[in-house]
Design a protein around this motif. Structure first.
Motif, PDB file in Angstrom:
ATOM      1  N   VAL A  66       0.835  -1.203   0.000  1.00 32.51           N
ATOM      2  CA  VAL A  66       0.000   0.000   0.000  1.00 32.51           C
ATOM      3  C   VAL A  66       0.870   1.253   0.000  1.00 32.51           C
ATOM      4  N   GLU A  67       0.380   2.262  -0.707  1.00 28.31           N
ATOM      5  CA  GLU A  67       0.961   3.598  -0.584  1.00 28.31           C
ATOM      6  C   GLU A  67       0.054   4.366   0.361  1.00 28.31           C
ATOM      7  N   ILE A  68       0.633   5.016   1.343  1.00 23.92           N
ATOM      8  CA  ILE A  68      -0.164   5.587   2.424  1.00 23.92           C
ATOM      9  C   ILE A  68      -0.108   7.113   2.431  1.00 23.92           C
ATOM     10  N   LYS A  69      -1.108   7.681   3.105  1.00 25.70           N
ATOM     11  CA  LYS A  69      -1.071   9.117   3.365  1.00 25.70           C
ATOM     12  C   LYS A  69      -0.119   9.384   4.524  1.00 25.70           C
ATOM     13  N   PRO A  70       0.548  10.522   4.498  1.00 21.73           N
ATOM     14  CA  PRO A  70       1.497  10.812   5.580  1.00 21.73           C
ATOM     15  C   PRO A  70       0.782  11.159   6.880  1.00 21.73           C
ATOM     16  N   LYS A  71       1.436  10.932   7.975  1.00 24.39           N
ATOM     17  CA  LYS A  71       0.931  11.409   9.257  1.00 24.39           C
ATOM     18  C   LYS A  71       1.397  12.855   9.413  1.00 24.39           C
ATOM     19  N   ILE A  72       0.447  13.735   9.612  1.00 23.00           N
ATOM     20  CA  ILE A  72       0.755  15.170   9.632  1.00 23.00           C
ATOM     21  C   ILE A  72       0.629  15.698  11.061  1.00 23.00           C
ATOM     22  N   GLU A  73       1.697  16.278  11.544  1.00 22.29           N
ATOM     23  CA  GLU A  73       1.687  16.936  12.847  1.00 22.29           C
ATOM     24  C   GLU A  73       1.285  18.386  12.628  1.00 22.29           C
ATOM     25  N   LEU A  74       0.015  18.683  12.891  1.00 19.00           N
ATOM     26  CA  LEU A  74      -0.491  20.031  12.645  1.00 19.00           C
ATOM     27  C   LEU A  74       0.048  21.017  13.672  1.00 19.00           C
ATOM     28  N   ARG A  75       0.330  22.222  13.189  1.00 26.36           N
ATOM     29  CA  ARG A  75       0.862  23.253  14.085  1.00 26.36           C
ATOM     30  C   ARG A  75       0.502  24.639  13.539  1.00 26.36           C
ATOM     31  N   ASP A  76       0.426  25.592  14.434  1.00 29.37           N
ATOM     32  CA  ASP A  76       0.287  27.016  14.092  1.00 29.37           C
ATOM     33  C   ASP A  76      -0.875  27.294  13.141  1.00 29.37           C
ATOM     34  N   TYR A  77      -2.072  26.822  13.515  1.00 30.55           N
ATOM     35  CA  TYR A  77      -3.225  27.180  12.694  1.00 30.55           C
ATOM     36  C   TYR A  77      -4.396  27.665  13.551  1.00 30.55           C
ATOM     37  N   LYS A  78      -4.239  27.608  14.877  1.00 25.57           N
ATOM     38  CA  LYS A  78      -5.245  28.143  15.785  1.00 25.57           C
ATOM     39  C   LYS A  78      -4.568  28.465  17.107  1.00 25.57           C
ATOM     40  N   ALA A  79      -5.326  29.046  18.037  1.00 25.87           N
ATOM     41  CA  ALA A  79      -4.770  29.403  19.337  1.00 25.87           C
ATOM     42  C   ALA A  79      -4.153  28.169  20.001  1.00 25.87           C
ATOM     43  N   PRO A  80      -3.013  28.309  20.676  1.00 20.17           N
ATOM     44  CA  PRO A  80      -2.351  29.575  21.054  1.00 20.17           C
ATOM     45  C   PRO A  80      -1.423  30.160  19.979  1.00 20.17           C
ATOM     46  N   ASN A  81      -1.292  29.496  18.839  1.00 20.23           N
ATOM     47  CA  ASN A  81      -0.410  30.005  17.784  1.00 20.23           C
ATOM     48  C   ASN A  81      -1.170  30.130  16.464  1.00 20.23           C
ATOM     49  N   PRO A  82      -2.124  31.041  16.396  1.00 22.77           N
ATOM     50  CA  PRO A  82      -2.889  31.191  15.155  1.00 22.77           C
ATOM     51  C   PRO A  82      -2.059  31.872  14.074  1.00 22.77           C
ATOM     52  N   ILE A  83      -2.544  31.775  12.852  1.00 25.63           N
ATOM     53  CA  ILE A  83      -1.884  32.461  11.737  1.00 25.63           C
ATOM     54  C   ILE A  83      -2.172  33.955  11.836  1.00 25.63           C
ATOM     55  N   SER A  84      -1.134  34.751  11.677  1.00 26.48           N
ATOM     56  CA  SER A  84      -1.267  36.203  11.765  1.00 26.48           C
ATOM     57  C   SER A  84      -1.315  36.798  10.360  1.00 26.48           C
ATOM     58  N   LEU A  85      -2.276  37.699  10.141  1.00 29.27           N
ATOM     59  CA  LEU A  85      -2.475  38.307   8.828  1.00 29.27           C
ATOM     60  C   LEU A  85      -2.334  39.821   8.906  1.00 29.27           C
ATOM     61  N   LYS A  86      -1.739  40.382   7.864  1.00 29.45           N
ATOM     62  CA  LYS A  86      -1.647  41.836   7.787  1.00 29.45           C
ATOM     63  C   LYS A  86      -3.001  42.407   7.377  1.00 29.45           C
ATOM     64  N   PRO A  87      -3.428  43.505   8.007  1.00 26.01           N
ATOM     65  CA  PRO A  87      -4.751  44.053   7.684  1.00 26.01           C
ATOM     66  C   PRO A  87      -4.814  44.581   6.256  1.00 26.01           C
ATOM     67  N   ASP A  88      -5.908  44.313   5.600  1.00 28.34           N
ATOM     68  CA  ASP A  88      -6.175  44.845   4.266  1.00 28.34           C
ATOM     69  C   ASP A  88      -7.217  45.946   4.438  1.00 28.34           C
ATOM     70  N   LYS A  89      -6.789  47.192   4.327  1.00 24.97           N
ATOM     71  CA  LYS A  89      -7.647  48.330   4.652  1.00 24.97           C
ATOM     72  C   LYS A  89      -8.300  48.965   3.429  1.00 24.97           C
ATOM     73  N   ARG A  90      -8.367  48.223   2.335  1.00 33.56           N
ATOM     74  CA  ARG A  90      -9.019  48.761   1.151  1.00 33.56           C
ATOM     75  C   ARG A  90     -10.502  49.030   1.417  1.00 33.56           C
ATOM     76  N   SER A  91     -11.021  50.057   0.786  1.00 29.85           N
ATOM     77  CA  SER A  91     -12.438  50.386   0.921  1.00 29.85           C
ATOM     78  C   SER A  91     -12.953  50.897  -0.418  1.00 29.85           C
ATOM     79  N   VAL A  92     -14.250  50.979  -0.541  1.00 24.94           N
ATOM     80  CA  VAL A  92     -14.877  51.464  -1.764  1.00 24.94           C
ATOM     81  C   VAL A  92     -14.984  52.980  -1.690  1.00 24.94           C
ATOM     82  N   GLY A  93     -14.287  53.664  -2.598  1.00 23.01           N
ATOM     83  CA  GLY A  93     -14.286  55.115  -2.599  1.00 23.01           C
ATOM     84  C   GLY A  93     -15.320  55.696  -3.553  1.00 23.01           C
ATOM     85  N   ASP A  94     -15.528  57.000  -3.421  1.00 21.09           N
ATOM     86  CA  ASP A  94     -16.508  57.673  -4.276  1.00 21.09           C
ATOM     87  C   ASP A  94     -16.133  57.581  -5.747  1.00 21.09           C
ATOM     88  N   ASP A  95     -14.815  57.577  -6.047  1.00 24.16           N
ATOM     89  CA  ASP A  95     -14.398  57.488  -7.446  1.00 24.16           C
ATOM     90  C   ASP A  95     -14.796  56.149  -8.051  1.00 24.16           C
TER      91      ASP A  95
END
Length: 437
Positions: free
Chosen positions: A111-140
């Motif tokens: 058999v060819e098997i799926k790997p065993k994955i040690e999950l890390r850094d995807y939720k608290a206490p180590n969630p993924i950190s994202l830079k804010p995207d402050k785009r908005s809809v302007g009058d133009d």
């Protein structure tokens, strides 16, 4: 049952499985009982034929029947006992396997098997950190949206007398070609509406350059030479003179931005109501765009922070899917004459897309592992919602889409459910991510 697992490589295992003699014997007993109920043996009532006679006549077929049932059954038990997730199974052909009713039965599955994955850094206490995207809809942007609506509701009106044709105008023209002073069959068109500057060919001619600066009622002659290799033998190596008659000119009239315009656009009582609705829709679209951007970043981070071997079978399957999709797109372009005669080497395409195939497989395995760890599932409501969304997006009746999915069999249904589950996993990580600031 006895089971021995041998590691053949990072993603391959050999399972040596031994079925106890008593289990083998019981399977043979069941098989002969079932056979006795089904066959008719002369001289005996149904179900009453002696076992020895059945063994004499049907031993080989019974062995094959027992093998067909016992191999997948005990293979499944062995996989559960080993705690592995197979991707590909290689079981020896049944004709090469021998089984005796009073002896233990041993076979080996690779058999060819799926790997065993040690999950890390995807939720608290180590969630993924994202830079804010402050785009908005302007009058133009709102103004540009309104201008698009004005273009969509523009009317063509007759140009004033003496109007000089310019790019953006619409002309009504008739055209006729002559070869050696005689009308050329198939080269006549009347009452054709053409947008000046669109570069749209007319009977293969580029007429735009000959129209700018002219007026309604003018006539233009265009001499068009054809190469000797032209497929139409009538014109090959000759020149055709086309007479273009400008019978009318129309100019685009944009509606005023007022309450009447808003009413023409739909059930809006005023321009303010239309503008507010446009802003709301544009803000929703921007929110989806920002969310998609965040999720792309999340997938990139998951790939970068998790390291494991990939099953080659899954990579090959994904690579074949990419190549198949590419070839289908190329066939569509060729059918529309938009492929430029391009040709590609399949092996080169495989090399170019192997890395992307591996990335997709890795993303899929990660999202699958998150779904399993967080006990995420796909309900029938989830499936119904996705089918409705797809039908709306594809602009087709929902029942037709359901038929299309069902025509693909169980694999197509499972693929849909897997895609929904992957989306739910990604949503889970997104909801647990932290946006800085």
């Amino acid at each position: 049952m006895k089971m021995e697992m041998t590691e053949l490589g990072p993603m391959k295992r050999a399972l040596k499985i031994e079925v106890p003699a008593e289990e083998v014997a019981q399977r043979f007993v069941q098989a002969y009982k079932e056979l006795n109920r089904q066959v008719r043996v002369p001289g005996f009532r149904p179900g009453k034929a002696p076992l020895a006679l059945l063994e004499q006549r049907y031993a080989k077929s019974v062995e094959e029947d027992v093998l067909r049932n016992i191999v997948p059954d005990f293979y499944g038990r062995a996989v559960r006992q080993a705690g592995i997730s197979p991707v590909l199974v290689d079981i020896p052909p049944l004709e090469r396997v021998k089984i005796k009713k009073d002896s233990p039965f041993t076979f080996t599955a690779t058999v060819e098997i799926k790997p065993k994955i040690e999950l890390r850094d995807y939720k608290a206490p180590n969630p993924i950190s994202l830079k804010p995207d402050k785009r908005s809809v302007g009058d133009d942007q709102i103004q540009k949206g309104l201008e698009v609506l004005r273009e969509q509701h523009a009317r063509l009106e007759a140009a004033p007398d003496g109007h000089t044709i310019q790019e953006g105008d619409f002309v009504i023209l008739s055209i006729e070609g002559r070869l050696d002073g005689q009308p050329l069959e198939g080269s006549k068109k009347e009452g054709h509406l053409h947008k000046v500057g669109s570069k749209a060919p007319l009977l293969g001619l580029d007429v735009d350059a000959h129209l700018v600066g002219k007026h309604s009622g003018d006539q233009v002659e265009i001499t068009q030479p054809y190469p000797t290799s032209h497929p139409d033998n009538r014109v090959a190596g000759k020149s055709v003179i086309f007479s273009v008659f400008l019978t009318g000119v129309r100019i685009k009239k944009l509606p005023d931005l007022d309450d009447e315009f808003a009413k023409d656009c739909g059930s809006y009582a005023s321009l303010t109501e239309l503008t507010d609705r446009l802003r709301s829709e544009m803000e929703k679209a921007l929110k989806r765009e920002i969310e998609d951007s965040y999720k792309d970043t999340i997938l990139k981070r998951l790939v970068e922070t998790h390291h494991f071997d990939l099953p080659e079978t899954l990579v090959e399957r994904e690579l074949e899917a990419i190549i198949r999709q590419y070839m289908q797109q190329r066939q569509r372009r060729a059918a529309s004459g938009d492929d430029g005669g391009a040709t590609e080497d399949l092996e080169q395409l495989r090399q170019q897309n192997r890395e992307e195939a591996g990335r997709r497989v890795k993303v899929g395995l990660l999202l699958e592992a998150i779904a399993e760890k967080e006990q995420l599932t796909v309900s029938q409501d989830d499936v119904n919602h996705e089918v409705h969304r797809l039908a709306t997006e594809l602009k087709m009746p929902q029942n037709e889409l359901v038929k299309m999915i069902q025509s693909g069999g169980q694999d197509a249904i499972e693929e849909l459910r897997a895609r929904i589950l992957a989306d739910k996993s990604l949503d889970f990580v997104y909801r647990n991510a932290v946006i800085q600031g």
